[in-house]
Design a protein around this motif. Structure first.
Motif, PDB file in Angstrom:
ATOM      1  N   ARG A   1       0.829  -1.203   0.000  1.00 21.72           N
ATOM      2  CA  ARG A   1       0.000   0.000   0.000  1.00 21.72           C
ATOM      3  C   ARG A   1       0.868   1.259   0.000  1.00 21.72           C
ATOM      4  O   ARG A   1       0.546   2.248  -0.665  1.00 21.72           O
ATOM      5  CB  ARG A   1      -0.941   0.003   1.204  1.00 21.72           C
ATOM      6  N   ILE A   2       1.988   1.208   0.710  1.00 19.32           N
ATOM      7  CA  ILE A   2       2.923   2.336   0.703  1.00 19.32           C
ATOM      8  C   ILE A   2       3.496   2.536  -0.700  1.00 19.32           C
ATOM      9  O   ILE A   2       3.592   3.660  -1.204  1.00 19.32           O
ATOM     10  CB  ILE A   2       4.056   2.097   1.720  1.00 19.32           C
ATOM     11  N   ARG A   3       3.865   1.430  -1.359  1.00 14.05           N
ATOM     12  CA  ARG A   3       4.384   1.524  -2.733  1.00 14.05           C
ATOM     13  C   ARG A   3       3.343   2.123  -3.672  1.00 14.05           C
ATOM     14  O   ARG A   3       3.664   2.936  -4.544  1.00 14.05           O
ATOM     15  CB  ARG A   3       4.778   0.132  -3.239  1.00 14.05           C
ATOM     16  N   ALA A   4       2.091   1.687  -3.519  1.00 14.45           N
ATOM     17  CA  ALA A   4       1.029   2.211  -4.372  1.00 14.45           C
ATOM     18  C   ALA A   4       0.885   3.715  -4.177  1.00 14.45           C
ATOM     19  O   ALA A   4       0.756   4.471  -5.159  1.00 14.45           O
ATOM     20  CB  ALA A   4      -0.283   1.503  -4.062  1.00 14.45           C
ATOM     21  N   ALA A   5       0.917   4.157  -2.938  1.00 11.21           N
ATOM     22  CA  ALA A   5       0.813   5.593  -2.659  1.00 11.21           C
ATOM     23  C   ALA A   5       1.961   6.351  -3.311  1.00 11.21           C
ATOM     24  O   ALA A   5       1.775   7.462  -3.840  1.00 11.21           O
ATOM     25  CB  ALA A   5       0.801   5.839  -1.153  1.00 11.21           C
ATOM     26  N   GLY A   6       3.154   5.759  -3.287  1.00 13.68           N
ATOM     27  CA  GLY A   6       4.306   6.397  -3.912  1.00 13.68           C
ATOM     28  C   GLY A   6       4.170   6.532  -5.416  1.00 13.68           C
ATOM     29  O   GLY A   6       4.799   7.410  -6.028  1.00 13.68           O
ATOM     30  N   MET A   7       3.357   5.667  -6.023  1.00 14.39           N
ATOM     31  CA  MET A   7       3.104   5.732  -7.470  1.00 14.39           C
ATOM     32  C   MET A   7       1.887   6.589  -7.801  1.00 14.39           C
ATOM     33  O   MET A   7       1.501   6.697  -8.963  1.00 14.39           O
ATOM     34  CB  MET A   7       2.910   4.321  -8.028  1.00 14.39           C
ATOM     35  N   GLY A   8       1.279   7.165  -6.764  1.00 16.10           N
ATOM     36  CA  GLY A   8       0.102   7.989  -6.994  1.00 16.10           C
ATOM     37  C   GLY A   8      -1.170   7.199  -7.208  1.00 16.10           C
ATOM     38  O   GLY A   8      -2.149   7.714  -7.778  1.00 16.10           O
ATOM     39  N   VAL A   9      -1.212   5.942  -6.737  1.00 15.85           N
ATOM     40  CA  VAL A   9      -2.388   5.088  -6.902  1.00 15.85           C
ATOM     41  C   VAL A   9      -3.280   5.209  -5.670  1.00 15.85           C
ATOM     42  O   VAL A   9      -2.824   5.037  -4.541  1.00 15.85           O
ATOM     43  CB  VAL A   9      -1.969   3.615  -7.089  1.00 15.85           C
ATOM     44  N   ARG A  10      -4.549   5.507  -5.882  1.00 17.65           N
ATOM     45  CA  ARG A  10      -5.514   5.535  -4.784  1.00 17.65           C
ATOM     46  C   ARG A  10      -5.749   4.129  -4.269  1.00 17.65           C
ATOM     47  O   ARG A  10      -5.810   3.167  -5.043  1.00 17.65           O
ATOM     48  CB  ARG A  10      -6.847   6.104  -5.270  1.00 17.65           C
ATOM     49  N   THR A  11      -5.904   3.986  -2.955  1.00 15.93           N
ATOM     50  CA  THR A  11      -6.140   2.668  -2.371  1.00 15.93           C
ATOM     51  C   THR A  11      -7.307   2.714  -1.392  1.00 15.93           C
ATOM     52  O   THR A  11      -7.638   3.758  -0.848  1.00 15.93           O
ATOM     53  CB  THR A  11      -4.888   2.157  -1.628  1.00 15.93           C
ATOM     54  N   GLU A  12      -7.886   1.541  -1.198  1.00 11.40           N
ATOM     55  CA  GLU A  12      -8.965   1.386  -0.233  1.00 11.40           C
ATOM     56  C   GLU A  12      -8.849  -0.004   0.362  1.00 11.40           C
ATOM     57  O   GLU A  12      -8.283  -0.913  -0.262  1.00 11.40           O
ATOM     58  CB  GLU A  12     -10.322   1.576  -0.921  1.00 11.40           C
ATOM     59  N   ILE A  13      -9.382  -0.201   1.549  1.00 10.46           N
ATOM     60  CA  ILE A  13      -9.322  -1.501   2.221  1.00 10.46           C
ATOM     61  C   ILE A  13     -10.742  -1.965   2.570  1.00 10.46           C
ATOM     62  O   ILE A  13     -11.519  -1.197   3.148  1.00 10.46           O
ATOM     63  CB  ILE A  13      -8.502  -1.430   3.518  1.00 10.46           C
ATOM     64  N   ILE A  14     -11.047  -3.207   2.213  1.00 10.47           N
ATOM     65  CA  ILE A  14     -12.277  -3.853   2.662  1.00 10.47           C
ATOM     66  C   ILE A  14     -11.849  -5.049   3.503  1.00 10.47           C
ATOM     67  O   ILE A  14     -11.292  -6.022   2.991  1.00 10.47           O
ATOM     68  CB  ILE A  14     -13.170  -4.279   1.487  1.00 10.47           C
ATOM     69  N   HIS A  15     -12.074  -4.963   4.788  1.00 12.92           N
ATOM     70  CA  HIS A  15     -11.527  -5.947   5.714  1.00 12.92           C
ATOM     71  C   HIS A  15     -12.288  -7.265   5.661  1.00 12.92           C
ATOM     72  O   HIS A  15     -13.447  -7.329   5.248  1.00 12.92           O
ATOM     73  CB  HIS A  15     -11.549  -5.395   7.138  1.00 12.92           C
ATOM     74  N   GLY A  16     -11.597  -8.323   6.090  1.00 10.33           N
ATOM     75  CA  GLY A  16     -12.201  -9.645   6.169  1.00 10.33           C
ATOM     76  C   GLY A  16     -11.902 -10.268   7.515  1.00 10.33           C
ATOM     77  O   GLY A  16     -11.060  -9.780   8.273  1.00 10.33           O
ATOM     78  N   ALA A  17     -12.596 -11.359   7.834  1.00  8.53           N
ATOM     79  CA  ALA A  17     -12.331 -12.069   9.081  1.00  8.53           C
ATOM     80  C   ALA A  17     -10.884 -12.533   9.116  1.00  8.53           C
ATOM     81  O   ALA A  17     -10.328 -12.976   8.114  1.00  8.53           O
ATOM     82  CB  ALA A  17     -13.262 -13.271   9.206  1.00  8.53           C
ATOM     83  N   SER A  18     -10.257 -12.425  10.280  1.00 12.70           N
ATOM     84  CA  SER A  18      -8.838 -12.734  10.427  1.00 12.70           C
ATOM     85  C   SER A  18      -8.628 -13.871  11.415  1.00 12.70           C
ATOM     86  O   SER A  18      -9.359 -14.000  12.398  1.00 12.70           O
ATOM     87  CB  SER A  18      -8.088 -11.486  10.913  1.00 12.70           C
ATOM     88  N   ILE A  19      -7.590 -14.657  11.182  1.00 13.10           N
ATOM     89  CA  ILE A  19      -7.227 -15.715  12.121  1.00 13.10           C
ATOM     90  C   ILE A  19      -6.873 -15.125  13.476  1.00 13.10           C
ATOM     91  O   ILE A  19      -7.029 -15.793  14.509  1.00 13.10           O
ATOM     92  CB  ILE A  19      -6.050 -16.550  11.557  1.00 13.10           C
TER      93      ILE A  19
END
Length: 249
Positions: free
Chosen positions: A96-114
């Motif tokens: 996600r940090i790399r994407a931000a550095g390339m100017g790419v918008r990001t979003e997170i949709i969370h899921g159940a976690s172990i």
């Protein structure tokens, strides 16, 4: 847009409604297959359920050369799928940090976690967990000592330890194997581990949970993947009662 979407714990039905809607309207769908896997399904079943072609990504695709799919996310809608919750893995935080550095918008949709599922299946209280660790298969004579160092530190602080077990393309580590490896490391350090808790197939209709000594768990058939292990600290009376009721302690 790059959307990180957690698929949950076991099969294609674990994805959230929000996640499913986003996958179905994405231009490109990628599934990261090396930090964890959904053992209750297949790529073909996911593609049928999602109504989308699913392209798989290995370790080098994500950590070494993610530019190709990150570049797509500059001008199109890319869904990046992971088992569990995407941001539990530092690999995905870095991505996600790399994407931000390339100017790419990001979003997170969370899921159940172990991370949270283990608490529900074992009754071990979530605020009593310390640092987690990963236990890899030995490679020749090489076997890292970090896992037992983390466990020893947590035990000294009276904290539980979540131990992630190695996943490789052709095999996965089972609870009895993991316990045997940790017992060998513990013996070298003069450390005694009184209780282990093994969990298999969290999120499925028939998860397996068993607690006991190293000798107890050596004889338990945990069945198919995935497996994960907990080394508990001193048990609160409610934690002990839960393990006695649901895990055979």
């Amino acid at each position: 847009m790059l959307t990180f979407i957690g698929l949950g714990l076991f099969d294609e039905n674990d994805v959230s409604v929000k996640g499913l809607e986003r996958i179905r309207r994405a231009d490109h769908v990628f599934l990261e297959c090396y930090t964890s896997v959904l053992t209750g399904t297949t790529i073909e079943r996911m593609e049928e359920f999602f109504g989308k072609e699913v392209k798989t990504l290995g370790r080098d695709d994500v950590e070494g050369h993610p530019e190709d799919f990150l570049g797509l996310a500059k001008d199109s809608d890319v869904a990046f799928l992971t088992a569990g919750d995407p941001m539990v893995s530092t690999t995905h935080i870095d991505l996600r940090i790399r994407a931000a550095g390339m100017g790419v918008r990001t979003e997170i949709i969370h899921g159940a976690s172990i991370v949270s599922a283990v608490c529900g299946l074992t009754g071990l209280q979530n605020y009593r967990f310390g640092k987690s660790c990963s236990l890899p298969f030995p490679y020749g004579k090489w076997a890292p000592k970090t896992p037992i160092e983390v466990i020893e530190h947590n035990m000294a602080e009276n904290l539980h330890t979540l131990v992630y077990l190695d996943i490789q393309p052709d095999r996965y580590m089972r609870v009895p194997e993991a316990v045997a490896l940790l017992e060998e490391m513990a013996a070298e350090r003069g450390l005694s581990v009184p209780v282990y808790v093994g969990v298999a197939r969290a999120g499925s209709a028939e998860p397996m949970v068993a607690a006991g000594t190293a000798g107890d768990l050596a004889t338990v058939d945990f069945g198919g993947p995935l497996h994960i292990l907990v080394v508990p600290a001193d048990l609160h009376h409610m934690e002990r009662e839960y393990l006695e009721t649901f895990a055979g302690l």
